[in-house]
Design an enzyme around this catalytic site. Structure first.
Site, PDB file in Angstrom:
ATOM      1  N   LYS A 186      14.129  27.167  37.354  1.00 52.22           N
ATOM      2  CA  LYS A 186      15.441  27.682  37.047  1.00 52.22           C
ATOM      3  C   LYS A 186      15.333  29.262  36.435  1.00 52.22           C
ATOM      4  O   LYS A 186      16.244  29.813  36.865  1.00 52.22           O
ATOM      5  CB  LYS A 186      15.902  26.713  36.075  1.00 52.22           C
ATOM      6  CG  LYS A 186      17.161  27.465  35.192  1.00 52.22           C
ATOM      7  CD  LYS A 186      17.692  26.700  33.976  1.00 52.22           C
ATOM      8  CE  LYS A 186      18.766  27.906  33.526  1.00 52.22           C
ATOM      9  NZ  LYS A 186      19.663  27.069  32.445  1.00 52.22           N
ATOM     10  N   ASP A 234       6.247  22.234  34.613  1.00 47.44           N
ATOM     11  CA  ASP A 234       7.459  21.362  34.538  1.00 47.44           C
ATOM     12  C   ASP A 234       8.311  22.083  33.444  1.00 47.44           C
ATOM     13  O   ASP A 234       9.203  21.371  32.899  1.00 47.44           O
ATOM     14  CB  ASP A 234       7.507  20.162  34.421  1.00 47.44           C
ATOM     15  CG  ASP A 234       6.764  19.305  35.848  1.00 47.44           C
ATOM     16  OD1 ASP A 234       6.888  20.110  36.763  1.00 47.44           O
ATOM     17  OD2 ASP A 234       6.210  18.124  35.446  1.00 47.44           O
ATOM     18  N   LYS A 267      10.121  26.634  35.212  1.00 47.93           N
ATOM     19  CA  LYS A 267       9.938  27.976  35.976  1.00 47.93           C
ATOM     20  C   LYS A 267      10.993  28.372  37.025  1.00 47.93           C
ATOM     21  O   LYS A 267      11.480  29.376  37.272  1.00 47.93           O
ATOM     22  CB  LYS A 267       8.579  27.846  36.545  1.00 47.93           C
ATOM     23  CG  LYS A 267       7.384  27.717  35.210  1.00 47.93           C
ATOM     24  CD  LYS A 267       6.197  27.645  35.948  1.00 47.93           C
ATOM     25  CE  LYS A 267       5.828  26.467  36.719  1.00 47.93           C
ATOM     26  NZ  LYS A 267       5.873  25.172  35.651  1.00 47.93           N
ATOM     27  N   GLY A 304       6.564  21.355  41.624  1.00 54.53           N
ATOM     28  CA  GLY A 304       7.918  20.841  42.130  1.00 54.53           C
ATOM     29  C   GLY A 304       9.055  21.921  41.081  1.00 54.53           C
ATOM     30  O   GLY A 304       9.012  21.513  39.954  1.00 54.53           O
ATOM     31  N   HIS A 305       9.865  22.629  41.753  1.00 52.92           N
ATOM     32  CA  HIS A 305      10.466  23.666  41.187  1.00 52.92           C
ATOM     33  C   HIS A 305      12.030  23.279  41.368  1.00 52.92           C
ATOM     34  O   HIS A 305      12.478  23.248  42.524  1.00 52.92           O
ATOM     35  CB  HIS A 305      10.273  25.181  41.280  1.00 52.92           C
ATOM     36  CG  HIS A 305       8.791  25.443  40.966  1.00 52.92           C
ATOM     37  ND1 HIS A 305       8.347  26.571  41.014  1.00 52.92           N
ATOM     38  CD2 HIS A 305       7.786  24.779  40.506  1.00 52.92           C
ATOM     39  CE1 HIS A 305       6.948  26.517  40.401  1.00 52.92           C
ATOM     40  NE2 HIS A 305       6.668  25.483  40.074  1.00 52.92           N
ATOM     41  N   THR A 306      12.532  23.077  40.335  1.00 55.49           N
ATOM     42  CA  THR A 306      14.125  22.662  40.360  1.00 55.49           C
ATOM     43  C   THR A 306      15.194  23.714  40.092  1.00 55.49           C
ATOM     44  O   THR A 306      14.940  24.224  39.027  1.00 55.49           O
ATOM     45  CB  THR A 306      14.535  21.304  39.581  1.00 55.49           C
ATOM     46  OG1 THR A 306      13.378  20.446  39.769  1.00 55.49           O
ATOM     47  CG2 THR A 306      15.754  20.612  40.030  1.00 55.49           C
ATOM     48  N   GLN A 351       2.591  25.044  37.848  1.00 52.82           N
ATOM     49  CA  GLN A 351       1.732  24.606  36.778  1.00 52.82           C
ATOM     50  C   GLN A 351       1.806  25.170  35.626  1.00 52.82           C
ATOM     51  O   GLN A 351       2.974  25.807  35.270  1.00 52.82           O
ATOM     52  CB  GLN A 351       0.201  24.298  37.222  1.00 52.82           C
ATOM     53  CG  GLN A 351       0.127  23.491  38.121  1.00 52.82           C
ATOM     54  CD  GLN A 351       0.170  23.853  39.804  1.00 52.82           C
ATOM     55  OE1 GLN A 351      -0.392  25.121  40.167  1.00 52.82           O
ATOM     56  NE2 GLN A 351       1.198  23.350  40.433  1.00 52.82           N
TER      57      GLN A 351
HETATM   58  P1  GDP Z   1       9.301  23.862  36.843  1.00 53.46           P
HETATM   59  O1  GDP Z   1       8.069  22.843  37.686  1.00 53.46           O
HETATM   60  O2  GDP Z   1       8.624  24.679  35.706  1.00 53.46           O
HETATM   61  O3  GDP Z   1       9.893  24.433  37.641  1.00 53.46           O
HETATM   62  O4  GDP Z   1      10.177  22.609  36.220  1.00 53.46           O
HETATM   63  P2  GDP Z   1      10.644  21.200  37.137  1.00 53.46           P
HETATM   64  O5  GDP Z   1      11.788  21.657  37.870  1.00 53.46           O
HETATM   65  O6  GDP Z   1       9.615  20.426  37.452  1.00 53.46           O
HETATM   66  O7  GDP Z   1      11.333  20.554  35.624  1.00 53.46           O
HETATM   67  C1  GDP Z   1      12.322  21.147  34.745  1.00 53.46           C
HETATM   68  C2  GDP Z   1      13.510  20.246  34.944  1.00 53.46           C
HETATM   69  O8  GDP Z   1      14.253  20.409  33.897  1.00 53.46           O
HETATM   70  C3  GDP Z   1      14.437  20.174  36.119  1.00 53.46           C
HETATM   71  O9  GDP Z   1      14.873  18.945  36.391  1.00 53.46           O
HETATM   72  C4  GDP Z   1      15.654  21.412  35.606  1.00 53.46           C
HETATM   73  O10 GDP Z   1      16.620  21.319  36.415  1.00 53.46           O
HETATM   74  C5  GDP Z   1      15.659  20.885  34.473  1.00 53.46           C
HETATM   75  N1  GDP Z   1      15.991  21.957  33.275  1.00 53.46           N
HETATM   76  C6  GDP Z   1      15.601  23.374  33.236  1.00 53.46           C
HETATM   77  N2  GDP Z   1      16.114  23.940  32.513  1.00 53.46           N
HETATM   78  C7  GDP Z   1      16.925  22.780  31.643  1.00 53.46           C
HETATM   79  C8  GDP Z   1      17.427  23.067  30.399  1.00 53.46           C
HETATM   80  O11 GDP Z   1      17.453  24.080  29.421  1.00 53.46           O
HETATM   81  N3  GDP Z   1      18.436  22.134  30.110  1.00 53.46           N
HETATM   82  C9  GDP Z   1      18.098  20.787  30.681  1.00 53.46           C
HETATM   83  N4  GDP Z   1      18.583  19.664  30.318  1.00 53.46           N
HETATM   84  N5  GDP Z   1      17.477  20.570  31.671  1.00 53.46           N
HETATM   85  C10 GDP Z   1      16.823  21.729  31.988  1.00 53.46           C
HETATM   86  P1  IMO Z   2       4.786  22.675  38.432  1.00 58.00           P
HETATM   87  O1  IMO Z   2       4.723  23.952  39.295  1.00 58.00           O
HETATM   88  C1  IMO Z   2       3.218  19.238  36.357  1.00 58.00           C
HETATM   89  C2  IMO Z   2      -0.821  18.110  37.213  1.00 58.00           C
HETATM   90  C3  IMO Z   2      -0.950  16.805  37.957  1.00 58.00           C
HETATM   91  C4  IMO Z   2      -2.444  16.285  37.606  1.00 58.00           C
HETATM   92  C5  IMO Z   2      -3.138  17.721  37.747  1.00 58.00           C
HETATM   93  C6  IMO Z   2      -3.949  17.956  38.763  1.00 58.00           C
HETATM   94  O2  IMO Z   2       6.057  21.874  38.886  1.00 58.00           O
HETATM   95  O3  IMO Z   2       4.958  22.949  37.042  1.00 58.00           O
HETATM   96  P2  IMO Z   2      -3.419  18.464  41.298  1.00 58.00           P
HETATM   97  O4  IMO Z   2      -2.536  17.687  42.362  1.00 58.00           O
HETATM   98  O5  IMO Z   2      -2.856  19.896  40.995  1.00 58.00           O
HETATM   99  O6  IMO Z   2      -5.041  18.747  41.496  1.00 58.00           O
HETATM  100  O7  IMO Z   2      -3.368  17.757  39.925  1.00 58.00           O
HETATM  101  O8  IMO Z   2      -2.137  18.588  37.516  1.00 58.00           O
HETATM  102  N1  IMO Z   2       0.008  18.935  38.105  1.00 58.00           N
HETATM  103  C7  IMO Z   2       1.245  19.355  37.695  1.00 58.00           C
HETATM  104  N2  IMO Z   2       1.825  18.909  36.471  1.00 58.00           N
HETATM  105  N3  IMO Z   2       3.709  20.213  37.013  1.00 58.00           N
HETATM  106  C8  IMO Z   2       2.976  20.861  38.190  1.00 58.00           C
HETATM  107  O9  IMO Z   2       3.460  21.876  38.717  1.00 58.00           O
HETATM  108  C9  IMO Z   2       1.911  20.368  38.247  1.00 58.00           C
HETATM  109  N4  IMO Z   2       1.117  20.474  39.529  1.00 58.00           N
HETATM  110  C10 IMO Z   2      -0.102  19.748  39.102  1.00 58.00           C
HETATM  111  O10 IMO Z   2      -0.184  15.741  37.623  1.00 58.00           O
HETATM  112  O11 IMO Z   2      -2.325  15.999  36.184  1.00 58.00           O
HETATM  113 MG    MG Z   3       7.602  21.111  38.287  1.00 53.16          MG
END
Ligand code: GDP
Ligand code: IMO
Ligand code: MG
Length: 430
Positions: free
Chosen positions: A18, A13, A16, A40-42, A224
């Site tokens: 973005k 999270d 990645k 979950g990539h936003t 991850q």
């Molecule tokens: P990922 O799994 O690595 O793709 O990240 P996620 O999407 O799960 O979580 C990152 C969150 O931070 C999302 O809601 C993005 O929209 C948000 N985000 C990404 N870059 C920034 C930033 O520079 N500032 C803020 N405030 N939010 C950001």
């Molecule tokens: P992105 O790509 C954050 C965590 C779960 C749990 C552990 C094992 O959005 O960064 P799993 O279902 O993979 O067997 O769970 O890994 N986990 C993540 N935490 N971001 C993720 O993906 C994750 N994918 C799995 O919360 O701790």
């Molecule tokens: Mg994520």
């Protein structure tokens, strides 16, 4: 001109999605190589939010090829649902724009059932998985009983494979007191989905090889992060795949030389979702404030993310074990207004100072962070698009992080919006 691999350098999270979306304007192909719909990539583009789990984050840009590599565990129902959801937002996804490796392992309903039953049985020591069946599907792959995408086109082997797989899993489900899965039901489900998913199946290694020879640029999208890597992470509180860039080659069917520049993504602080050790976690007002400002709720499960200070020891370790060449530092804006900031520069453990994160479970849970304290900034960095727009104290914070992690910050993100990104060094130019 290098290809680029984007990988998480913390516990996932990091932003990645973005960064991959932003970089994909410079790429021709975006490839997922591990993980599954636990990710979950936003992306946020002109105020419109897209949440992707299996589809590569380049999918929203017309003219880019999206590839799901053999290293990904693919739930075909989840994939088709995601394709429908993104189509309803006006994004085109067709077998011309999306290819899924024919040798990718499938996640079946039985994997989710086993994942959830096992977590329930672990009680307080649960891993906190996403419950998507990721672990059981990878276990089947290594145990050589997995059903792969290509098997859906081969009815002669499918019946036998399903039988063999359920022989194993139904024994487990019985042990957990959970309902068993009927082979006939699963086969019917697979026969129904086969014609809908098979049009996307392709020979990914061959496609990527041809594109590479044509000089096309490939962007690998990790899921991850390093601390969730099955070897290098906080085992057993990890996911079931290698999340480091080394796996981009294996997980897509290319040689290690194809990977090129490794861009690690990390937040300007730290978060984690699920169980497991987290030395710099702040279970107090600071953690609450980081969570509220950063909107730290999981994309996949909606769980509240745990929050804490930036851990430079851990990110330095991620740089070393993953061969990270540069860092994209995200969410700097979330730190706006903090009077004081802390960064972990070492750990105290059994009377000694450690400059790495130990592997043992007890040690990982008991190390005490050693902090360096920084003056914060009261100005807003949100939406800053140039280095010159940043307050001097924010620049100092970033510069010190670079020193501590032994890698340069080459990209900086200052809001969820695609274009609120500062580029210091183009990773494709390496
Ligand atoms: P990922 O799994 O690595 O793709 O990240 P996620 O999407 O799960 O979580 C990152 C969150 O931070 C999302 O809601 C993005 O929209 C948000 N985000 C990404 N870059 C920034 C930033 O520079 N500032 C803020 N405030 N939010 C950001
Ligand atoms: P992105 O790509 C954050 C965590 C779960 C749990 C552990 C094992 O959005 O960064 P799993 O279902 O993979 O067997 O769970 O890994 N986990 C993540 N935490 N971001 C993720 O993906 C994750 N994918 C799995 O919360 O701790
Ligand atoms: Mg994520």
């Amino acid at each position: 001109m290098a290809n680029v691999a984007v990988v998480g350098a913390q516990w996932g999270d990091e932003g990645k999605g973005k960064i991959v979306d932003w970089l994909s304007s410079r790429a021709d192909v975006v490839v997922r190589f591990q993980g599954g719909h636990n990710a979950g990539h936003t992306l946020v583009i002109n105020g419109v939010e897209y949440k992707l789990s299996l589809l590569p984050s380049g999918v929203v840009r017309p003219g880019k090829l999206s590839v799901i590599g053999n290293g990904v565990v693919v739930d075909p129902w989840a994939l088709l649902k995601e394709i429908e959801a993104i189509r309803s937002k006006g994004v085109e996804v067709t077998p011309e724009t999306l290819v899924v490796a024919e040798n990718a392992t499938l996640i079946l309903p039985v994997h989710g059932a086993v994942d959830r039953a096992r977590e329930e049985a672990r009680g307080a020591s649960k891993i906190g998985t996403t419950g998507r069946g990721i672990g059981p599907a990878y276990e089947d792959k290594v145990a050589r009983r997995a059903i792969r995408l290509c098997d859906l086109a081969d009815p002669a082997v499918l019946d036998g494979k399903v039988e063999q797989m359920l022989f194993h899993h139904n024994a487990l489900l019985r042990g957990f007191g959970a309902p068993e899965i009927e082979a006939a039901d699963l086969l019917a489900q697979l026969r129904e989905i086969a014609p809908r998913i098979l049009p996307y199946a392709g020979v990914v290694w061959d496609r990527l090889d041809a594109l590479r020879r044509q000089g096309k640029r490939i962007l690998f999208e990790g899921a991850q992060g390093t601390m969730l890597d099955v070897d290098h992470g906080t085992y057993p509180f990890v996911t079931s795949s290698n999340t480091v860039a080394g796996n981009a080659a294996t997980g897509s069917g290319m040689g290690p030389g194809a990977v090129g520049h490794v861009l690690g993504i990390c937040k300007a602080y730290t978060t984690r979702v699920g169980s497991g050790p987290f030395p710099t976690e702040q279970v107090n007002d600071i953690g609450e404030l980081l969570g509220a400002r950063g909107k730290e709720f999981g994309v996949v499960t909606g769980r509240k993310r745990r929050c804490g200070w930036f851990d430079a020891v851990m990110v330095r370790q991620a740089v070393k074990v993953g061969g990270i060449n540069g860092i994209a530092l995200t969410k700097l804006d979330v730190l706006d207004g903090f009077a004081e900031l802390k960064v972990c520069t070492g750990y105290r453990h059994e009377g000694r100072v450690l400059n790495h994160y130990p592997a043992g479970q007890t040690a990982q849970a008991s190390v005490e962070p050693i902090y360096e304290t920084f003056e914060g900034w009261s100005e807003s960095t949100r939406g800053a698009r140039s280095w010159a727009d940043l307050p001097a104290t924010a620049v100092k914070y970033v510069r010190r992080i670079e020193e501590l992690i032994e890698a340069p910050v080459t990209l900086l993100s200052t809001s969820p919006e695609r274009d609120d990104t500062i580029l210091m060094h183009d990773p494709f130019e390496d």
